[in-house]
Design a protein around this motif. Structure first.
Motif, PDB file in Angstrom:
ATOM      1  N   GLN A 112      31.807  35.975  36.846  1.00 26.47           N
ATOM      2  CA  GLN A 112      32.965  36.612  37.476  1.00 26.47           C
ATOM      3  C   GLN A 112      32.521  37.542  38.602  1.00 26.47           C
ATOM      4  OE1 GLN A 112      36.256  36.019  36.664  1.00 26.47           O
ATOM      5  NE2 GLN A 112      36.849  37.287  38.400  1.00 26.47           N
ATOM      6  N   GLN A 116      33.456  37.574  42.662  1.00 21.56           N
ATOM      7  CA  GLN A 116      34.602  38.482  42.674  1.00 21.56           C
ATOM      8  C   GLN A 116      34.931  38.968  44.085  1.00 21.56           C
ATOM      9  OE1 GLN A 116      36.496  39.334  39.905  1.00 21.56           O
ATOM     10  NE2 GLN A 116      37.872  40.246  41.401  1.00 21.56           N
ATOM     11  N   ASP A 147      41.373  44.301  40.144  1.00 17.92           N
ATOM     12  CA  ASP A 147      41.452  42.848  39.965  1.00 17.92           C
ATOM     13  C   ASP A 147      40.326  42.368  39.060  1.00 17.92           C
ATOM     14  OD1 ASP A 147      43.694  42.609  41.555  1.00 17.92           O
ATOM     15  OD2 ASP A 147      42.578  41.969  43.343  1.00 17.92           O
ATOM     16  N   LEU A 150      40.909  43.595  35.360  1.00 21.05           N
ATOM     17  CA  LEU A 150      41.931  42.823  34.646  1.00 21.05           C
ATOM     18  C   LEU A 150      41.630  41.331  34.581  1.00 21.05           C
ATOM     19  CD1 LEU A 150      45.041  44.680  36.099  1.00 21.05           C
ATOM     20  CD2 LEU A 150      43.965  44.995  33.860  1.00 21.05           C
ATOM     21  N   SER A 151      40.484  40.903  35.116  1.00 20.65           N
ATOM     22  CA  SER A 151      40.122  39.485  35.059  1.00 20.65           C
ATOM     23  C   SER A 151      39.876  39.073  33.605  1.00 20.65           C
ATOM     24  CB  SER A 151      38.874  39.221  35.904  1.00 20.65           C
ATOM     25  OG  SER A 151      37.734  39.836  35.319  1.00 20.65           O
ATOM     26  N   PRO A 152      40.093  37.794  33.273  1.00 21.56           N
ATOM     27  CA  PRO A 152      39.955  37.363  31.872  1.00 21.56           C
ATOM     28  C   PRO A 152      38.608  37.704  31.214  1.00 21.56           C
ATOM     29  CG  PRO A 152      41.129  35.703  33.105  1.00 21.56           C
ATOM     30  CD  PRO A 152      40.656  36.728  34.114  1.00 21.56           C
ATOM     31  N   PRO A 153      37.457  37.492  31.890  1.00 21.42           N
ATOM     32  CA  PRO A 153      36.200  37.832  31.202  1.00 21.42           C
ATOM     33  C   PRO A 153      36.078  39.325  30.897  1.00 21.42           C
ATOM     34  CG  PRO A 153      35.771  36.368  33.047  1.00 21.42           C
ATOM     35  CD  PRO A 153      37.194  36.807  33.171  1.00 21.42           C
ATOM     36  N   HIS A 154      36.516  40.160  31.828  1.00 20.01           N
ATOM     37  CA  HIS A 154      36.420  41.596  31.605  1.00 20.01           C
ATOM     38  C   HIS A 154      37.460  42.061  30.593  1.00 20.01           C
ATOM     39  CE1 HIS A 154      36.635  45.936  32.369  1.00 20.01           C
ATOM     40  NE2 HIS A 154      35.346  45.805  32.612  1.00 20.01           N
ATOM     41  N   ALA A 155      38.658  41.515  30.668  1.00 18.88           N
ATOM     42  CA  ALA A 155      39.692  41.885  29.702  1.00 18.88           C
ATOM     43  C   ALA A 155      39.252  41.559  28.275  1.00 18.88           C
ATOM     44  CB  ALA A 155      41.005  41.176  30.044  1.00 18.88           C
ATOM     45  N   ALA A 156      38.597  40.405  28.102  1.00 19.12           N
ATOM     46  CA  ALA A 156      38.092  40.046  26.772  1.00 19.12           C
ATOM     47  C   ALA A 156      37.059  41.054  26.297  1.00 19.12           C
ATOM     48  CB  ALA A 156      37.496  38.638  26.810  1.00 19.12           C
ATOM     49  N   ASN A 159      38.419  44.398  24.997  1.00 20.03           N
ATOM     50  CA  ASN A 159      38.970  44.374  23.638  1.00 20.03           C
ATOM     51  C   ASN A 159      37.923  44.669  22.570  1.00 20.03           C
ATOM     52  OD1 ASN A 159      41.589  43.804  24.467  1.00 20.03           O
ATOM     53  ND2 ASN A 159      41.238  41.595  24.453  1.00 20.03           N
TER      54      ASN A 159
END
Length: 199
Positions: A112, A116, A147, A150-156, A159
């Motif tokens: 990512q 980016q 951006d 909030l990207s999927p790899p970072h959002a995961a 968590n």
């Protein structure tokens, strides 16, 4: 064995890179706040704390489109403009399960970052004495930084950051118009101010 990014060696081992990158995973959006410290703030008197730059900090080279290929230095923003700089600090939790979980996310985060939009420069550092990783990321704008956040790899990763990183991790970001403001020392100073503000 040095870890290689898609561009060149960052000069630290894969484990050290992992610790530094894990601190980047602490880049958490906390409500409207621009800065975040772990649920248990670190001890500002400790030599191993987000606001205390380690004497043995080993910084890899800065990489990215905003780095002078001749000098390896981060270039200043265009005249009359500013960059957004983010800095993180974290210590990876011990254990095989943590290492395995990190491995599941490591490549996705790296991929990512490699593509980016808005990432001007990235520099990673590691302190052997503290086992701590630090990141310094320079972004063309705050919006582009978010951006990535909030990207999927970072959002995961957000968590599970509390499962991967010890309490006391921190993140901050600020606007900078000169390269003097784009340093690990400036990041540590601002992280120290964040901790002081919460006391």
């Amino acid at each position: 064995m040095p870890f290689r990014t898609r561009n060149r060696s960052i000069g630290v081992s894969q484990g050290q890179f992992a610790a530094a990158l894990l601190s980047l995973l602490g880049t958490i959006v906390s409500g409207c706040s621009s800065d975040f410290d772990a649920q248990t703030p670190d001890d500002p008197t400790s030599v191993c704390a987000s606001g205390a730059l380690e004497a043995d900090l080993e910084a890899g080279p800065a990489t990215g489109p905003g780095v002078d290929p001749e000098t390896g230095e981060i270039l200043p923003p265009p005249a009359g403009s500013v960059y957004t700089v983010s800095s993180t600090y974290g210590v990876r939790r011990a254990g095989d399960a943590v290492a395995e979980r990190h491995g599941q996310m490591f490549e996705a985060i790296e991929a990512q970052l490699a593509s980016q939009p808005g990432l001007v420069a990235l520099q990673l550092a590691f302190s052997p004495s503290c086992g701590a990783g630090r990141t310094l990321a320079v972004w063309a704008s705050t919006e582009q930084m978010y951006d990535f956040v909030l990207s999927p790899p970072h959002a995961a990763a957000m968590n599970v950051v509390d499962e991967l990183v010890e309490p006391g991790y921190g993140v901050t970001h600020w606007e900078a118009s000169t390269t003097d403001e784009m340093t690990f020392a400036e990041g540590a100073r601002r992280l120290a101010a964040n901790v002081a503000a919460t006391r």
